[in-house]
Design a protein around this motif. Sequence first.
Motif, PDB file in Angstrom:
ATOM      1  N   LYS A  18       0.836  -1.203   0.000  1.00 32.59           N
ATOM      2  CA  LYS A  18       0.000   0.000   0.000  1.00 32.59           C
ATOM      3  C   LYS A  18       0.872   1.255   0.000  1.00 32.59           C
ATOM      4  O   LYS A  18       0.593   2.216  -0.726  1.00 32.59           O
ATOM      5  CB  LYS A  18      -0.926  -0.010   1.219  1.00 32.59           C
ATOM      6  CG  LYS A  18      -2.019  -1.059   1.149  1.00 32.59           C
ATOM      7  CD  LYS A  18      -2.956  -1.000   2.333  1.00 32.59           C
ATOM      8  CE  LYS A  18      -2.327  -1.523   3.600  1.00 32.59           C
ATOM      9  NZ  LYS A  18      -3.284  -1.719   4.703  1.00 32.59           N
ATOM     10  N   LEU A  47       1.164   4.352  -2.754  1.00 29.85           N
ATOM     11  CA  LEU A  47       1.038   5.765  -2.415  1.00 29.85           C
ATOM     12  C   LEU A  47       2.313   6.516  -2.782  1.00 29.85           C
ATOM     13  O   LEU A  47       2.253   7.626  -3.323  1.00 29.85           O
ATOM     14  CB  LEU A  47       0.746   5.925  -0.920  1.00 29.85           C
ATOM     15  CG  LEU A  47       0.643   7.378  -0.417  1.00 29.85           C
ATOM     16  CD1 LEU A  47      -0.460   8.125  -1.138  1.00 29.85           C
ATOM     17  CD2 LEU A  47       0.414   7.408   1.083  1.00 29.85           C
ATOM     18  N   ILE A  98       0.895  12.900   7.162  1.00 27.12           N
ATOM     19  CA  ILE A  98      -0.345  12.125   7.049  1.00 27.12           C
ATOM     20  C   ILE A  98      -0.815  11.678   8.433  1.00 27.12           C
ATOM     21  O   ILE A  98      -0.080  11.013   9.167  1.00 27.12           O
ATOM     22  CB  ILE A  98      -0.138  10.880   6.159  1.00 27.12           C
ATOM     23  CG1 ILE A  98       0.352  11.292   4.767  1.00 27.12           C
ATOM     24  CG2 ILE A  98      -1.424  10.073   6.061  1.00 27.12           C
ATOM     25  CD1 ILE A  98       0.744  10.108   3.891  1.00 27.12           C
ATOM     26  N   LEU A 152      -2.695   9.228  10.623  1.00 29.01           N
ATOM     27  CA  LEU A 152      -3.173   7.850  10.548  1.00 29.01           C
ATOM     28  C   LEU A 152      -4.403   7.707  11.443  1.00 29.01           C
ATOM     29  O   LEU A 152      -4.299   7.432  12.642  1.00 29.01           O
ATOM     30  CB  LEU A 152      -2.075   6.872  10.970  1.00 29.01           C
ATOM     31  CG  LEU A 152      -0.805   6.880  10.100  1.00 29.01           C
ATOM     32  CD1 LEU A 152       0.234   5.914  10.661  1.00 29.01           C
ATOM     33  CD2 LEU A 152      -1.139   6.519   8.655  1.00 29.01           C
ATOM     34  N   TYR A 191      -4.954  12.706   5.580  1.00 26.74           N
ATOM     35  CA  TYR A 191      -5.069  11.592   6.531  1.00 26.74           C
ATOM     36  C   TYR A 191      -5.296  10.274   5.800  1.00 26.74           C
ATOM     37  O   TYR A 191      -5.677  10.229   4.624  1.00 26.74           O
ATOM     38  CB  TYR A 191      -6.161  11.846   7.566  1.00 26.74           C
ATOM     39  CG  TYR A 191      -7.572  11.997   7.023  1.00 26.74           C
ATOM     40  CD1 TYR A 191      -8.466  10.910   7.023  1.00 26.74           C
ATOM     41  CD2 TYR A 191      -8.031  13.217   6.536  1.00 26.74           C
ATOM     42  CE1 TYR A 191      -9.754  11.048   6.549  1.00 26.74           C
ATOM     43  CE2 TYR A 191      -9.321  13.362   6.062  1.00 26.74           C
ATOM     44  CZ  TYR A 191     -10.181  12.280   6.066  1.00 26.74           C
ATOM     45  OH  TYR A 191     -11.462  12.427   5.586  1.00 26.74           O
ATOM     46  N   TRP A 192      -5.046   9.212   6.522  1.00 28.23           N
ATOM     47  CA  TRP A 192      -5.175   7.838   6.025  1.00 28.23           C
ATOM     48  C   TRP A 192      -6.248   7.147   6.860  1.00 28.23           C
ATOM     49  O   TRP A 192      -6.179   7.130   8.081  1.00 28.23           O
ATOM     50  CB  TRP A 192      -3.828   7.133   6.198  1.00 28.23           C
ATOM     51  CG  TRP A 192      -3.723   5.708   5.723  1.00 28.23           C
ATOM     52  CD1 TRP A 192      -4.491   4.655   6.091  1.00 28.23           C
ATOM     53  CD2 TRP A 192      -2.737   5.184   4.813  1.00 28.23           C
ATOM     54  NE1 TRP A 192      -4.068   3.509   5.480  1.00 28.23           N
ATOM     55  CE2 TRP A 192      -2.990   3.803   4.683  1.00 28.23           C
ATOM     56  CE3 TRP A 192      -1.657   5.750   4.124  1.00 28.23           C
ATOM     57  CZ2 TRP A 192      -2.200   2.968   3.880  1.00 28.23           C
ATOM     58  CZ3 TRP A 192      -0.887   4.932   3.322  1.00 28.23           C
ATOM     59  CH2 TRP A 192      -1.163   3.563   3.198  1.00 28.23           C
ATOM     60  N   SER A 206      -7.674   3.821   8.052  1.00 26.84           N
ATOM     61  CA  SER A 206      -7.329   2.410   8.142  1.00 26.84           C
ATOM     62  C   SER A 206      -8.583   1.552   8.227  1.00 26.84           C
ATOM     63  O   SER A 206      -9.690   2.046   8.419  1.00 26.84           O
ATOM     64  CB  SER A 206      -6.443   2.155   9.369  1.00 26.84           C
ATOM     65  OG  SER A 206      -7.168   2.357  10.557  1.00 26.84           O
ATOM     66  N   PRO A 227      -8.909  12.534   2.637  1.00 23.59           N
ATOM     67  CA  PRO A 227      -8.005  11.409   2.859  1.00 23.59           C
ATOM     68  C   PRO A 227      -7.150  11.100   1.628  1.00 23.59           C
ATOM     69  O   PRO A 227      -7.638  11.128   0.501  1.00 23.59           O
ATOM     70  CB  PRO A 227      -8.952  10.245   3.171  1.00 23.59           C
ATOM     71  CG  PRO A 227     -10.254  10.628   2.557  1.00 23.59           C
ATOM     72  CD  PRO A 227     -10.324  12.123   2.572  1.00 23.59           C
ATOM     73  N   PHE A 266      -5.529   8.170   1.470  1.00 17.01           N
ATOM     74  CA  PHE A 266      -5.676   6.730   1.281  1.00 17.01           C
ATOM     75  C   PHE A 266      -6.801   6.221   2.173  1.00 17.01           C
ATOM     76  O   PHE A 266      -6.985   6.699   3.292  1.00 17.01           O
ATOM     77  CB  PHE A 266      -4.374   6.004   1.647  1.00 17.01           C
ATOM     78  CG  PHE A 266      -4.310   4.569   1.181  1.00 17.01           C
ATOM     79  CD1 PHE A 266      -3.613   4.232   0.031  1.00 17.01           C
ATOM     80  CD2 PHE A 266      -4.965   3.564   1.878  1.00 17.01           C
ATOM     81  CE1 PHE A 266      -3.573   2.914  -0.416  1.00 17.01           C
ATOM     82  CE2 PHE A 266      -4.931   2.246   1.440  1.00 17.01           C
ATOM     83  CZ  PHE A 266      -4.230   1.920   0.287  1.00 17.01           C
ATOM     84  N   GLU A 283      -9.052   2.329   3.002  1.00 18.84           N
ATOM     85  CA  GLU A 283      -9.187   0.903   2.712  1.00 18.84           C
ATOM     86  C   GLU A 283     -10.657   0.568   2.464  1.00 18.84           C
ATOM     87  O   GLU A 283     -11.225  -0.327   3.068  1.00 18.84           O
ATOM     88  CB  GLU A 283      -8.565   0.098   3.851  1.00 18.84           C
ATOM     89  CG  GLU A 283      -7.127   0.526   4.044  1.00 18.84           C
ATOM     90  CD  GLU A 283      -6.279  -0.438   4.854  1.00 18.84           C
ATOM     91  OE1 GLU A 283      -6.542  -1.641   4.817  1.00 18.84           O
ATOM     92  OE2 GLU A 283      -5.354   0.047   5.501  1.00 18.84           O
ATOM     93  N   ALA A 328     -11.613  10.094  -1.019  1.00 18.26           N
ATOM     94  CA  ALA A 328     -10.244   9.620  -0.783  1.00 18.26           C
ATOM     95  C   ALA A 328      -9.487   9.565  -2.104  1.00 18.26           C
ATOM     96  O   ALA A 328     -10.027   9.141  -3.123  1.00 18.26           O
ATOM     97  CB  ALA A 328     -10.249   8.247  -0.119  1.00 18.26           C
TER      98      ALA A 328
END
Length: 340
Positions: free
Chosen positions: A148, A152, A167, A169, A233-234, A236, A258, A260, A262, A271
Amino acid sequence: MKKMSLLVTSILLCFMFHAQVEAQPLRVAIIETSPLPIVTNTRDAFIDELTLIMPEHEIDIEIYNAQGLEEQARTIVQTITENGAPDLLVPIATLATRAVYNFSAASEIPTLFMTVADPVKEGIATAFGERSVSNITGESHVLDAKVKLDMLDGLLKASALEEPITIGLVHSDYPSSKSSVESLLALESQYDNVKFVAVRTAYAQGTSGLDAMRDGVVEALKEKVETFGVDTYWLSTGPLLQANDLINVIYKETKLLPVFAESIESVQQGALLGVVADEKSIGKSGALRAKRILSGERANSMPVTRMDKYTIGVNVSTAIKMHIPIPSSYLKLSKNHVYQ
């Protein structure tokens, strides 16, 4: 003749007995961690596929839902085992899987987990590709953290950044969410274009906990923006990802999108990049393993692995806002999941 007649009668009775045994329905008990879409959609795909590929068998499906409560998940496992072992236990998501795996009376019941981000950190297997000591198997639906980050990083390199992008998390204390962030933080030093800041909120149990987690992480992110100058931001994996209107609420409060997520739905909502195994693929793949188990193979004869099929999505509008060009190779990989 009388002896011959008795012999024939005995053979017929034996045949009838075995026919009755073979005609017994297969009992499959599904334990859902919570009624979130990723769980229920995976369940439905699993049941549909298992029914399709085992048409010669009658399969009794029992469905239990722990409502996001770890204690309730343990109670469900205990109840199932006390009522006699099913032919297959199918816990969906981390809390339900943990409840089964840690319940000693269930260690020999054939078990197949689905939608568990990190079964290795849960102790189910020592490494991906290895078999479990307990009679359990399954696949992680989450791509390896390094893969991943490589994806990115490919995007960030194309934008020729003058300094690393900070970023946040975003995560809760839910096991899969926390594990995902720990894996990313452990790899941070290998990437020059990223700087990570952990942004956590407490995991709120139950279906009503999603809004509480959303509000908690918004406040935590606002604080990190002021302290560390977070750029994006990511998101999760985990229940937080399913919170209502999460991306819009965060944007309203912080003006951040965002980089990234999931979840493909999160890419649709803004995102930049997302990679995930879709629920239909998870359910279908799980059903193939389930058929092998129900046909007589031990669950732990199959190694614990990751899914080998993932969906990639990109959001062009977000790329423009963040001044990050999307290479044509990413657009090609995304196929029907390019959004704006």
